[in-house]
Design a protein around this motif. Structure first.
Motif, short mmCIF file in Angstrom:
data_model
loop_
_atom_site.label_atom_id
_atom_site.label_comp_id
_atom_site.label_asym_id
_atom_site.label_seq_id
_atom_site.Cartn_x
_atom_site.Cartn_y
_atom_site.Cartn_z
N CYS A 91 0.85 -1.20 0.00
CA CYS A 91 0.00 0.00 0.00
C CYS A 91 0.88 1.25 0.00
CB CYS A 91 -0.88 0.03 1.25
SG CYS A 91 -2.11 -1.25 1.31
N ALA A 92 0.30 2.34 -0.42
CA ALA A 92 1.01 3.62 -0.35
C ALA A 92 1.24 3.98 1.12
CB ALA A 92 0.19 4.72 -1.03
N ASP A 93 2.34 4.64 1.38
CA ASP A 93 2.63 5.07 2.75
C ASP A 93 1.68 6.18 3.18
OD1 ASP A 93 4.76 3.32 2.98
OD2 ASP A 93 6.22 4.79 2.26
N ALA A 94 1.34 6.17 4.43
CA ALA A 94 0.54 7.27 4.98
C ALA A 94 1.41 8.52 5.01
CB ALA A 94 0.07 6.93 6.39
N ARG A 128 -8.74 -5.71 -4.81
CA ARG A 128 -8.14 -6.48 -5.91
C ARG A 128 -7.78 -7.89 -5.43
NH1 ARG A 128 -4.88 -2.58 -8.01
NH2 ARG A 128 -3.43 -2.94 -6.32
N LEU A 129 -7.19 -8.00 -4.24
CA LEU A 129 -6.85 -9.31 -3.69
C LEU A 129 -8.11 -10.12 -3.39
CD1 LEU A 129 -3.97 -8.41 -1.22
CD2 LEU A 129 -3.80 -9.80 -3.29
N ARG A 130 -9.13 -9.47 -2.85
CA ARG A 130 -10.38 -10.16 -2.55
C ARG A 130 -10.99 -10.73 -3.83
NH1 ARG A 130 -11.96 -6.57 0.94
NH2 ARG A 130 -12.68 -5.14 -0.65
N ASP A 131 -11.00 -9.94 -4.90
CA ASP A 131 -11.53 -10.40 -6.18
C ASP A 131 -10.68 -11.52 -6.76
OD1 ASP A 131 -13.47 -8.46 -5.90
OD2 ASP A 131 -12.55 -7.07 -7.33
N TYR A 132 -9.38 -11.41 -6.63
CA TYR A 132 -8.46 -12.42 -7.16
C TYR A 132 -8.72 -13.78 -6.51
CZ TYR A 132 -3.97 -14.75 -8.10
OH TYR A 132 -3.02 -15.63 -8.49
N TYR A 133 -8.83 -13.80 -5.18
CA TYR A 133 -9.05 -15.07 -4.49
C TYR A 133 -10.48 -15.55 -4.64
CZ TYR A 133 -4.39 -15.06 -2.61
OH TYR A 133 -3.02 -15.11 -2.50
N ALA A 134 -11.45 -14.64 -4.77
CA ALA A 134 -12.83 -15.06 -4.99
C ALA A 134 -12.97 -15.72 -6.35
CB ALA A 134 -13.77 -13.87 -4.87
N ALA A 135 -12.27 -15.22 -7.35
CA ALA A 135 -12.33 -15.81 -8.69
C ALA A 135 -11.70 -17.21 -8.69
CB ALA A 135 -11.63 -14.90 -9.70
N GLY A 136 -10.72 -17.44 -7.83
CA GLY A 136 -10.08 -18.74 -7.76
C GLY A 136 -10.90 -19.79 -7.05
N ASP A 137 -11.91 -19.37 -6.28
CA ASP A 137 -12.76 -20.32 -5.56
C ASP A 137 -13.84 -20.93 -6.43
OD1 ASP A 137 -11.35 -20.01 -3.25
OD2 ASP A 137 -12.69 -18.50 -2.40
N ARG A 138 -14.01 -20.38 -7.61
CA ARG A 138 -15.08 -20.90 -8.49
C ARG A 138 -14.72 -22.20 -9.08
NH1 ARG A 138 -15.86 -15.23 -11.48
NH2 ARG A 138 -16.26 -14.09 -9.62
N ARG A 147 -6.43 10.38 2.74
CA ARG A 147 -7.51 9.69 2.05
C ARG A 147 -6.99 8.96 0.81
NH1 ARG A 147 -12.68 8.30 3.40
NH2 ARG A 147 -13.34 8.51 1.27
N SER A 148 -6.05 9.57 0.14
CA SER A 148 -5.47 8.95 -1.05
C SER A 148 -4.73 7.66 -0.69
CB SER A 148 -4.53 9.93 -1.74
OG SER A 148 -3.90 9.33 -2.84
N ALA A 149 -3.96 7.69 0.39
CA ALA A 149 -3.24 6.49 0.84
C ALA A 149 -4.24 5.42 1.27
CB ALA A 149 -2.30 6.84 1.99
N TRP A 150 -5.30 5.81 1.96
CA TRP A 150 -6.33 4.85 2.36
C TRP A 150 -7.00 4.23 1.12
CZ3 TRP A 150 -11.55 4.73 1.27
CH2 TRP A 150 -12.27 3.74 1.95
N GLY A 151 -7.31 5.06 0.13
CA GLY A 151 -7.93 4.56 -1.10
C GLY A 151 -7.03 3.59 -1.83
N ASP A 152 -5.73 3.85 -1.82
CA ASP A 152 -4.79 2.94 -2.47
C ASP A 152 -4.81 1.58 -1.77
OD1 ASP A 152 -2.41 2.43 -4.28
OD2 ASP A 152 -1.52 2.08 -2.30
N CYS A 153 -4.79 1.58 -0.46
CA CYS A 153 -4.82 0.33 0.30
C CYS A 153 -6.16 -0.38 0.13
CB CYS A 153 -4.59 0.60 1.79
SG CYS A 153 -2.95 0.15 2.31
N GLU A 154 -7.24 0.36 0.17
CA GLU A 154 -8.55 -0.25 0.01
C GLU A 154 -8.67 -0.88 -1.38
OE1 GLU A 154 -12.59 -1.09 -0.58
OE2 GLU A 154 -11.56 0.42 -1.76
N GLY A 155 -8.13 -0.21 -2.39
CA GLY A 155 -8.16 -0.76 -3.74
C GLY A 155 -7.32 -2.03 -3.86
#
Length: 104
Positions: free
Chosen positions: A38-41, A94-104, A82-90
């Motif tokens: 993630c981006a540094d605070a 992305r990781l959540r979507d990556y692993y969710a796609a692998g569970d199918r 907020r920008s650093a938080w948005g980077d981490c949240e994004g």
């Protein structure tokens, strides 16, 4: 081939077919390294105390020029935070979507 021999051969073939290698389920490969960072605070701004003016009635007032300059520094910090938080949240999404796609 005699019917008994044919029956024995087909039975043996069926029995041996069950002994074959079982497929091994492997997980997804690890995600790219840049997804795990993630981006540094931003650094906390160094704010000097405001110079207050005491009015004749005892109330304290702060010059608008000083408060505007201080508010600009604080606003920039909030935007960067907020920008650093948005980077981490994004990155987490992305990781959540990556692993969710692998569970199918």
């Amino acid at each position: 081939m005699t019917p008994i021999r044919l029956m024995l051969c087909s039975s043996a073939a069926l029995a041996l077919a069950g002994c074959g290698p079982k497929p091994i389920k492997v997980g997804l490969p690890p995600p790219p390294d840049e997804w795990l960072v993630c981006a540094d605070a931003p650094a906390r701004p160094d704010l000097a105390p405001l110079g207050a003016i005491t009015l004749p009635d005892g109330a304290r007032a702060y010059p608008k020029v000083q408060t505007d300059a201080r508010d600009a520094v604080i606003a920039r910090y909030i935007i960067d935070l907020r920008s650093a938080w948005g980077d981490c949240e994004g990155a987490l999404a992305r990781l959540r979507d990556y692993y969710a796609a692998g569970d199918r």
